[in-house]
Design a protein around this motif. Structure first.
Motif, PDB file in Angstrom:
ATOM      1  N   SER A 346       0.826  -1.207   0.000  1.00  0.00           N
ATOM      2  CA  SER A 346       0.000   0.000   0.000  1.00  0.00           C
ATOM      3  C   SER A 346       0.869   1.269   0.000  1.00  0.00           C
ATOM      4  O   SER A 346       0.641   2.185  -0.788  1.00  0.00           O
ATOM      5  N   TYR A 347       1.889   1.300   0.856  1.00  0.00           N
ATOM      6  CA  TYR A 347       2.781   2.468   0.866  1.00  0.00           C
ATOM      7  C   TYR A 347       3.449   2.632  -0.495  1.00  0.00           C
ATOM      8  O   TYR A 347       3.624   3.739  -0.982  1.00  0.00           O
ATOM      9  N   LEU A 349       2.332   2.152  -3.277  1.00  0.00           N
ATOM     10  CA  LEU A 349       1.465   2.776  -4.269  1.00  0.00           C
ATOM     11  C   LEU A 349       1.192   4.237  -3.913  1.00  0.00           C
ATOM     12  O   LEU A 349       0.400   4.895  -4.566  1.00  0.00           O
ATOM     13  N   GLY A 350       1.834   4.721  -2.870  1.00  0.00           N
ATOM     14  CA  GLY A 350       1.664   6.124  -2.517  1.00  0.00           C
ATOM     15  C   GLY A 350       0.530   6.381  -1.549  1.00  0.00           C
ATOM     16  O   GLY A 350       0.087   7.520  -1.414  1.00  0.00           O
ATOM     17  N   ALA A 351       0.054   5.333  -0.874  1.00  0.00           N
ATOM     18  CA  ALA A 351      -1.006   5.561   0.113  1.00  0.00           C
ATOM     19  C   ALA A 351      -0.399   6.128   1.384  1.00  0.00           C
ATOM     20  O   ALA A 351       0.735   5.809   1.731  1.00  0.00           O
ATOM     21  N   THR A 352      -1.146   6.966   2.065  1.00  0.00           N
ATOM     22  CA  THR A 352      -0.670   7.474   3.354  1.00  0.00           C
ATOM     23  C   THR A 352      -0.965   6.427   4.418  1.00  0.00           C
ATOM     24  O   THR A 352      -1.618   5.424   4.161  1.00  0.00           O
ATOM     25  N   GLU A 355      -4.723   6.052   5.051  1.00  0.00           N
ATOM     26  CA  GLU A 355      -5.376   5.346   3.936  1.00  0.00           C
ATOM     27  C   GLU A 355      -5.070   3.860   4.000  1.00  0.00           C
ATOM     28  O   GLU A 355      -5.939   3.018   3.776  1.00  0.00           O
ATOM     29  N   THR A 356      -3.792   3.559   4.304  1.00  0.00           N
ATOM     30  CA  THR A 356      -3.411   2.152   4.404  1.00  0.00           C
ATOM     31  C   THR A 356      -4.211   1.451   5.483  1.00  0.00           C
ATOM     32  O   THR A 356      -4.696   0.338   5.288  1.00  0.00           O
TER      33      THR A 356
ATOM     34  N   ARG B 110       5.840   8.351  -4.689  1.00  0.00           N
ATOM     35  CA  ARG B 110       5.539   6.928  -4.881  1.00  0.00           C
ATOM     36  C   ARG B 110       4.503   6.714  -5.980  1.00  0.00           C
ATOM     37  O   ARG B 110       4.404   5.623  -6.530  1.00  0.00           O
ATOM     38  N   PHE B 123      -3.732  -7.318  -2.229  1.00  0.00           N
ATOM     39  CA  PHE B 123      -4.560  -7.070  -1.051  1.00  0.00           C
ATOM     40  C   PHE B 123      -5.670  -8.112  -1.002  1.00  0.00           C
ATOM     41  O   PHE B 123      -6.101  -8.597  -2.047  1.00  0.00           O
ATOM     42  N   TYR B 133      -7.050   0.383  -6.546  1.00  0.00           N
ATOM     43  CA  TYR B 133      -6.639   0.927  -5.249  1.00  0.00           C
ATOM     44  C   TYR B 133      -5.848   2.221  -5.431  1.00  0.00           C
ATOM     45  O   TYR B 133      -6.166   3.256  -4.841  1.00  0.00           O
ATOM     46  N   ILE B 137      -6.857   6.260  -4.474  1.00  0.00           N
ATOM     47  CA  ILE B 137      -6.239   7.109  -3.454  1.00  0.00           C
ATOM     48  C   ILE B 137      -5.593   8.338  -4.065  1.00  0.00           C
ATOM     49  O   ILE B 137      -5.407   9.333  -3.388  1.00  0.00           O
ATOM     50  N   HIS B 138      -5.260   8.276  -5.347  1.00  0.00           N
ATOM     51  CA  HIS B 138      -4.675   9.471  -5.954  1.00  0.00           C
ATOM     52  C   HIS B 138      -5.714  10.290  -6.701  1.00  0.00           C
ATOM     53  O   HIS B 138      -5.376  11.293  -7.335  1.00  0.00           O
TER      54      HIS B 138
END
Ligand SMILES: Nc1ncnc2c1ncn2[C@@H]1O[C@H](COP(=O)(O)OP(=O)(O)OP(=O)(O)O)[C@@H](O)[C@H]1O
Ligand SMILES: [Mg+2]
Lengths: 460, 278
Positions: A346-347, A349-352, A355-356, B110, B123, B133, B137-138
């Motif tokens: 998750s990180y 992919l740029g998730a905070t 969010e994770t 990232r 996941f 996913y 989020i973006h």
């Protein structure tokens, strides 16, 4: 005291047996332990087991049988008119005899028959014990010599010892299981007796609870109503309030502990949270009754709300605080069980972090968390001390958390406190309530554990 | 033996996907790293790495276990930030901007530099949810249709669309290992990164799944800059254009894959690729 001395002597003998078995095994092969089938210690244990187990079984058997045997002998030696007394009265006489024999009652005002019986009782007990001690010691020595002759270098001492250990373990778990079964059965049978007096439908669906039954036929007014719905409602209301406190606080603190907290913070904060779990519930109870409840009442007054000083709210909130560590440590476990690879993915992919947690970790941990919450609910339902002290006795059927309600556990306590006739509907009602409580918590636990295990399998 | 030849054949066999227009031409440096050092607590893991990573090329990082390949790779999208005891020094420029600077937003970084891990880690959600996913989020997709399209395109690029198009709502964890790894690649592609980092992406896969992923990497090169860590010399030779050889936290030698595998300048490199140590 005598029993204790005997046990010590037997233990010493057993230890002696160990040394002897070990020494004999080593002696037979001239000290070369590799020529033995098993390690020398196993021969020691083998002899020790033969020496100790039969003797201790003897002692245990005597200790359980002694009262019955002695009572039978004494009864038969009593005068005929005493023997023909009713069962209850005879019991009282026997009790007197026993008290006299152990010297804990005065000899004055007792008929000579009884005194004589008491003396016989005392002598028989001494004789019995002495005989038993001799036999036990003889058995121990016999076991020891027998086992010693059996020791040869080829004997499979290890296998024998392992087998015996297995049997001992099985016996212990059987005792635990049988005890549980016994408790459940007695609950069941006493409840059945209750349902003979009060129909089950009245009990399960009745809306009024006032368990005072008339003690004498001519007493008026208290016929006894055993509708348990107000108790179930009160239990649910308080458990619900408790979960409203424990679920969010416990869960969020678990998330903080496992995902955000620095290792140094965690090292301090986690044990502190766990201290909450170590506080005796009676302390929570008077905390609820003496601090929290008056505080809620006064705060309510400020806003013009009338909050009873034994409100469901106070009991529920304090119970919630009590369950927080339970919820948080269970949630912590399942959150930690989510593989690190999920977080990295998750990180990556740029998730905070939040969010994770929201999108990956909580969904993955959800079954486990739900299981943990169910276990917490079953604890809340069975919790007694806090509600006894803070929730009150009035069986109100209400959903208003500001009023006093009562719970199943509180009623069980009040039904049984004080002198009671054992087979009145009032006393038996406690068993019926206990049975319901048992069924509900059992069902919750089974469901919760299944859910948690399912979840565990997913990642192992 | 001629390594580039193998690679070209693979490219030719593959369907050509439209480039989605990242500005630089192939061969220009995407990353310029100078004097990169990494400490884990007291222990130093990298001792000043100077390496350029070129746009639209595959760069392979090779070297014996524990030499710091993963550590270096994880510097490139600042994944090391998630390890509390880890400190990174030196400079790492992505398109001329130092990504080690405090004010750099790692979320954006990232999104530009995606990552695929050694063990496939989809996941525990549906295949569809796995792929969307990142876009979610973006905030990349503007609606359901848009999202559907991104999912299809990403799975297509990752060579997985045909196999899963009828079971998008089934859990991603139910796929085979090789499919899971391609799902993870699709998931990384879905946010439209410029660089994809891969840490031993095939080490948990069988030879056939490995061949598929290698083929895929070669296709992806057209649109993305790729850095791959691998323990397989053959894999490095097959898929990469440039190779860097690490040893005990130092960059011993780097250059064209051809040159490294046929005429290594350093004796240690020679020993390693011929299997004499490591
Ligand atoms: N989280 C960490 N904490 C402490 N030390 C670490 C950590 N991760 C890696 N290291 C150390 O850094 C050094 C380089 O590790 P790294 O994982 O980069 O090696 P690698 O080249 O990827 O090895 P492999 O081929 O086995 O994956 C090793 O000595 C390792 O012990
Ligand atoms: Mg590695």
């Amino acid at each position: 005291m005598q029993t204790f001395t005997l046990a010590c002597v037997l233990l010493v003998l057993t230890y002696f047996g160990f040394r002897m078995g070990r020494g004999r095994a080593l002696g037979l092969v001239g000290g070369k332990a590799t020529r033995l089938h098993s390690l020398p210690g196993y021969y020691g244990y083998y002899v020790a087991l033969w020496c100790g187990i039969p003797a201790f079984l003897m002692v245990a058997a005597w200790l359980t049988l002694e009262p019955t045997v002695l009572t039978m002998l004494t009864t038969s030696s009593l005068p005929a008119d005493v023997q023909s007394l009713s069962k209850n009265e005879l019991g009282l006489v026997l009790n007197d005899i026993r008290n006299l024999a152990s010297g804990s009652a005065a000899r004055a005002n007792v008929s000579p028959d009884i005194v004589a019986a008491a003396e016989r009782y005392a002598t028989m007990r001494h004789l019995g014990f002495a005989a038993m001690a001799v036999v036990a010691l003889a058995v121990a020595v016999a076991g020891l010599t027998f086992a010693r002759t059996r020791v040869t270098p080829d004997m499979r001492a290890r296998n024998r010892v392992e087998q015996t250990v297995r049997v001992i373990l099985i016996a212990s778990s059987t005792i635990a299981i049988l005890t549980t079964v016994g408790i459940v059965l007695s609950l069941l049978f006493e409840s059945l007796r209750f349902f003979e007096k009060i129909p089950a439908t009245d009990f399960l669906f009745g809306l009024e609870w006032s368990p005072q039954t008339a003690l004498r036929k001519d007493q008026v007014g208290s016929s006894g109503l055993f509708g348990a719905i107000p108790l179930f409602a009160g239990t649910l209301l308080i458990s619900f309030i408790a979960m409203c406190v424990a679920a969010p606080v416990g869960l969020l603190s678990a998330i903080y502990m496992s995902e955000y907290a620095h290792s140094r913070v965690r090292a301090v904060a986690k044990p502190m949270l766990e201290v909450l779990a170590g506080i005796p519930t009676v302390v929570y109870g008077f905390f609820a009754a003496l601090t929290v409840a008056p505080f809620f009442r006064d705060t309510g007054d400020l806003f013009g709300l009338s909050i009873s000083s034994e409100s469901a709210l106070a009991a529920g909130v304090v119970m919630g605080v009590m369950i927080i560590p339970f919820v948080s440590s269970l949630s912590d476990d399942v959150i930690n069980a989510v593989p690190q690879a999920m977080r990295e993915g998750s990180y990556g992919l740029g998730a905070t972090q939040s969010e994770t947690i929201r999108r990956v970790i909580l969904p993955a941990a959800l079954p486990g968390i739900v299981g943990g919450l169910l276990l917490a609910v079953s604890r809340a339902i069975g919790e007694t001390m806090i509600v006894v002290m803070a929730a009150g006795l009035a069986a109100n059927l209400t959903a208003n958390p500001f009023e006093a309600v009562t719970t199943v556990t509180v009623q069980i306590v009040t039904l049984l406190v004080g002198d009671q006739e054992f087979d009145s509907a009032k006393t038996l009602a406690a068993f019926a309530l206990g049975l319901v409580l048992f069924c509900v918590t059992l069902a919750l636990n089974v469901v919760a554990l299944t859910v948690v295990n399912k979840y565990r399998e997913q990642y192992e | 033996m001629d390594m580039t030849n193998v690679a070209t054949e693979m490219t030719d066999a593959a369907p050509h996907l439209p480039s989605h227009g990242h500005s630089q031409a192939a061969g220009e440096p995407k990353f310029v790293t100078r004097g990169v050092t990494v400490h884990y607590g007291e222990k130093q893991a990298l001792f000043g790495i100077d390496l350029d990573i070129n746009t639209n090329e595959v760069t392979a990082l090779i070297g014996p276990s524990g030499c710091g390949k993963s550590t270096y790779l994880r510097c490139l999208n600042r994944m090391n930030d998630t390890i509390p005891i880890c400190r990174v020094g030196g400079s790492i420029e992505l398109d001329g901007e130092n990504i080690l600077a405090k004010e750099v937003d790692v979320v954006h970084l990232r999104a530009r530099v995606g990552m695929v891990f050694q063990k496939p880690n989809p996941f525990p959600k549906s295949i569809y949810e796995n792929v969307c996913y990142g876009p979610r989020i973006h905030g990349i997709a503007s609606g359901k249709d848009d999202l559907d399209e991104i999912v299809e395109r990403s799975l297509e690029r990752a060579g997985l669309w045909k196999e899963v198009k009828d079971r998008l709502m089934e859990p991603g964890t139910g796929l085979s290992g090789g499919q899971q790894q391609r799902l993870c690649i699709a998931r990384a592609i879905a946010v439209d990164p410029e660089v994809i980092l891969m840490d031993e992406p095939c080490s948990a896969l069988d030879p056939i799944a490995t061949a598929k992923i290698e083929e895929l990497i070669d296709e992806l090169r057209e649109n993305y800059t790729i850095v791959i860590v691998t323990h397989s010399m053959q894999q490095a030779a097959r898929v990469s254009q440039r190779t860097a050889f690490f040893h005990l936290g130092d960059l011993i030698e780097h250059g064209d894959t051809d040159q490294i595998f046929t005429k290594p300048k350093n004796e240690k490199t020679q020993d390693y690729i011929t299997g004499r140590f490591g």
